[in-house]
Design a protein around this motif. Structure first.
Motif, PDB file in Angstrom:
ATOM      1  N   PHE A  33       0.848  -1.186   0.000  1.00 26.50           N
ATOM      2  CA  PHE A  33       0.000   0.000   0.000  1.00 26.50           C
ATOM      3  C   PHE A  33       0.884   1.236   0.000  1.00 26.50           C
ATOM      4  CE2 PHE A  33      -2.958  -3.104   1.717  1.00 26.50           C
ATOM      5  CZ  PHE A  33      -4.134  -2.774   1.054  1.00 26.50           C
ATOM      6  N   GLN A  34       0.620   2.166  -0.917  1.00 26.27           N
ATOM      7  CA  GLN A  34       1.271   3.473  -0.944  1.00 26.27           C
ATOM      8  C   GLN A  34       0.196   4.488  -0.582  1.00 26.27           C
ATOM      9  OE1 GLN A  34       3.022   3.902  -4.841  1.00 26.27           O
ATOM     10  NE2 GLN A  34       4.721   2.538  -4.334  1.00 26.27           N
ATOM     11  N   MET A  35       0.443   5.220   0.500  1.00 25.64           N
ATOM     12  CA  MET A  35      -0.580   6.120   1.033  1.00 25.64           C
ATOM     13  C   MET A  35       0.001   7.519   1.213  1.00 25.64           C
ATOM     14  SD  MET A  35      -2.041   3.315   3.747  1.00 25.64           S
ATOM     15  CE  MET A  35      -0.407   2.723   4.210  1.00 25.64           C
ATOM     16  N   GLU A  36      -0.715   8.520   0.720  1.00 25.40           N
ATOM     17  CA  GLU A  36      -0.249   9.898   0.810  1.00 25.40           C
ATOM     18  C   GLU A  36      -0.699  10.533   2.117  1.00 25.40           C
ATOM     19  OE1 GLU A  36      -1.281  12.293  -2.603  1.00 25.40           O
ATOM     20  OE2 GLU A  36      -1.209  10.519  -3.900  1.00 25.40           O
ATOM     21  N   LYS A  37       0.122  11.460   2.599  1.00 26.39           N
ATOM     22  CA  LYS A  37      -0.218  12.217   3.801  1.00 26.39           C
ATOM     23  C   LYS A  37      -1.631  12.781   3.658  1.00 26.39           C
ATOM     24  CE  LYS A  37       1.203  16.177   6.542  1.00 26.39           C
ATOM     25  NZ  LYS A  37       2.226  17.215   6.748  1.00 26.39           N
ATOM     26  N   GLY A  38      -2.439  12.647   4.719  1.00 26.40           N
ATOM     27  CA  GLY A  38      -3.810  13.158   4.715  1.00 26.40           C
ATOM     28  C   GLY A  38      -4.849  12.146   4.262  1.00 26.40           C
ATOM     29  N   VAL A  55       6.780   0.053   6.373  1.00 23.37           N
ATOM     30  CA  VAL A  55       8.094   0.216   5.761  1.00 23.37           C
ATOM     31  C   VAL A  55       8.593   1.642   5.981  1.00 23.37           C
ATOM     32  CG1 VAL A  55       9.363   0.174   3.574  1.00 23.37           C
ATOM     33  CG2 VAL A  55       7.586  -1.547   4.031  1.00 23.37           C
ATOM     34  N   SER A  56       7.723   2.625   5.721  1.00 26.83           N
ATOM     35  CA  SER A  56       8.111   4.027   5.869  1.00 26.83           C
ATOM     36  C   SER A  56       6.879   4.876   6.147  1.00 26.83           C
ATOM     37  CB  SER A  56       8.822   4.526   4.608  1.00 26.83           C
ATOM     38  OG  SER A  56       7.946   4.494   3.493  1.00 26.83           O
ATOM     39  N   PRO A  72       7.813   3.369  11.258  1.00 28.24           N
ATOM     40  CA  PRO A  72       8.548   2.349  10.497  1.00 28.24           C
ATOM     41  C   PRO A  72       9.116   1.257  11.405  1.00 28.24           C
ATOM     42  CG  PRO A  72       9.078   4.508   9.654  1.00 28.24           C
ATOM     43  CD  PRO A  72       8.267   4.724  10.904  1.00 28.24           C
ATOM     44  N   GLY A  73       8.921   0.020  10.983  1.00 26.73           N
ATOM     45  CA  GLY A  73       9.372  -1.140  11.749  1.00 26.73           C
ATOM     46  C   GLY A  73       8.284  -1.751  12.607  1.00 26.73           C
ATOM     47  N   ASP A  74       7.184  -1.005  12.839  1.00 24.36           N
ATOM     48  CA  ASP A  74       6.069  -1.549  13.615  1.00 24.36           C
ATOM     49  C   ASP A  74       5.270  -2.532  12.764  1.00 24.36           C
ATOM     50  OD1 ASP A  74       6.835   0.135  15.680  1.00 24.36           O
ATOM     51  OD2 ASP A  74       5.180   1.558  15.394  1.00 24.36           O
ATOM     52  N   ASP A  91       3.518  10.582   4.070  1.00 26.09           N
ATOM     53  CA  ASP A  91       3.547   9.626   2.964  1.00 26.09           C
ATOM     54  C   ASP A  91       4.069   8.304   3.524  1.00 26.09           C
ATOM     55  OD1 ASP A  91       2.666  11.638   1.314  1.00 26.09           O
ATOM     56  OD2 ASP A  91       4.553  11.859   0.226  1.00 26.09           O
ATOM     57  N   THR A  92       3.357   7.214   3.230  1.00 27.04           N
ATOM     58  CA  THR A  92       3.563   5.947   3.931  1.00 27.04           C
ATOM     59  C   THR A  92       3.553   4.776   2.965  1.00 27.04           C
ATOM     60  OG1 THR A  92       2.577   6.805   5.953  1.00 27.04           O
ATOM     61  CG2 THR A  92       2.480   4.431   5.659  1.00 27.04           C
ATOM     62  N   ILE A  93       4.387   3.778   3.259  1.00 28.01           N
ATOM     63  CA  ILE A  93       4.351   2.501   2.542  1.00 28.01           C
ATOM     64  C   ILE A  93       4.199   1.391   3.574  1.00 28.01           C
ATOM     65  CG2 ILE A  93       5.628   0.860   1.107  1.00 28.01           C
ATOM     66  CD1 ILE A  93       6.965   3.256  -0.238  1.00 28.01           C
ATOM     67  N   ALA A  94       3.218   0.525   3.353  1.00 30.37           N
ATOM     68  CA  ALA A  94       2.979  -0.621   4.230  1.00 30.37           C
ATOM     69  C   ALA A  94       2.875  -1.881   3.385  1.00 30.37           C
ATOM     70  CB  ALA A  94       1.696  -0.435   5.035  1.00 30.37           C
ATOM     71  N   ILE A  95       3.351  -2.979   3.949  1.00 28.53           N
ATOM     72  CA  ILE A  95       3.209  -4.298   3.328  1.00 28.53           C
ATOM     73  C   ILE A  95       2.238  -5.087   4.195  1.00 28.53           C
ATOM     74  CG2 ILE A  95       4.385  -6.443   2.677  1.00 28.53           C
ATOM     75  CD1 ILE A  95       5.291  -4.017   1.027  1.00 28.53           C
TER      76      ILE A  95
END
Length: 110
Positions: A33-38, A55-56, A72-74, A91-95
């Motif tokens: 998942f790529q998620m933008e701030k807000g 991830v970030s 990140p890391g959680d 801005d966030t990346i999650a797996i």
């Protein structure tokens, strides 16, 4: 199954959130998942168990009635049929991995 990294294959989930199925097998499916701030991921549930890794970025993740500040890391695990939602703070990346396989997340065959 083996998948090479590619910038193709992302789909919009909701405003400012897009996802891509990375790989899947008989029992699990892994998504980026790529998620933008807000961005706001609305409260929802599904029958699939969902485990994730940040991830970030940064987000607030609410699982049932408990809210977590995720960095990140959680990582997390959400049981099937439990309501959850997220507020994206950067801005966030999650797996995330779903079990059983989410058929609605399977890539379209060409």
């Amino acid at each position: 199954m083996f998948q090479k990294q590619s910038e193709q294959g992302y789909n919009a989930v909701v405003d400012k959130i897009r996802m891509k199925t990375l790989t899947y097998g008989e029992k699990t499916l892994m998504v980026e998942f790529q998620m933008e701030k807000g961005a706001l991921l609305p409260r929802h549930s599904h029958p699939h168990e969902q485990t994730g890794y940040l991830v970030s970025g940064r987000m607030e993740l609410t699982i049932d009635a408990e809210t977590y500040q995720v960095k990140p890391g959680d990582s997390w695990c959400i049981a099937g049929n439990i309501e959850h939602n997220a507020v994206i703070l950067e801005d966030t990346i999650a797996i995330e991995v779903f079990s059983p396989v989410r058929t609605d997340y399977l890539p379209l065959k060409s």
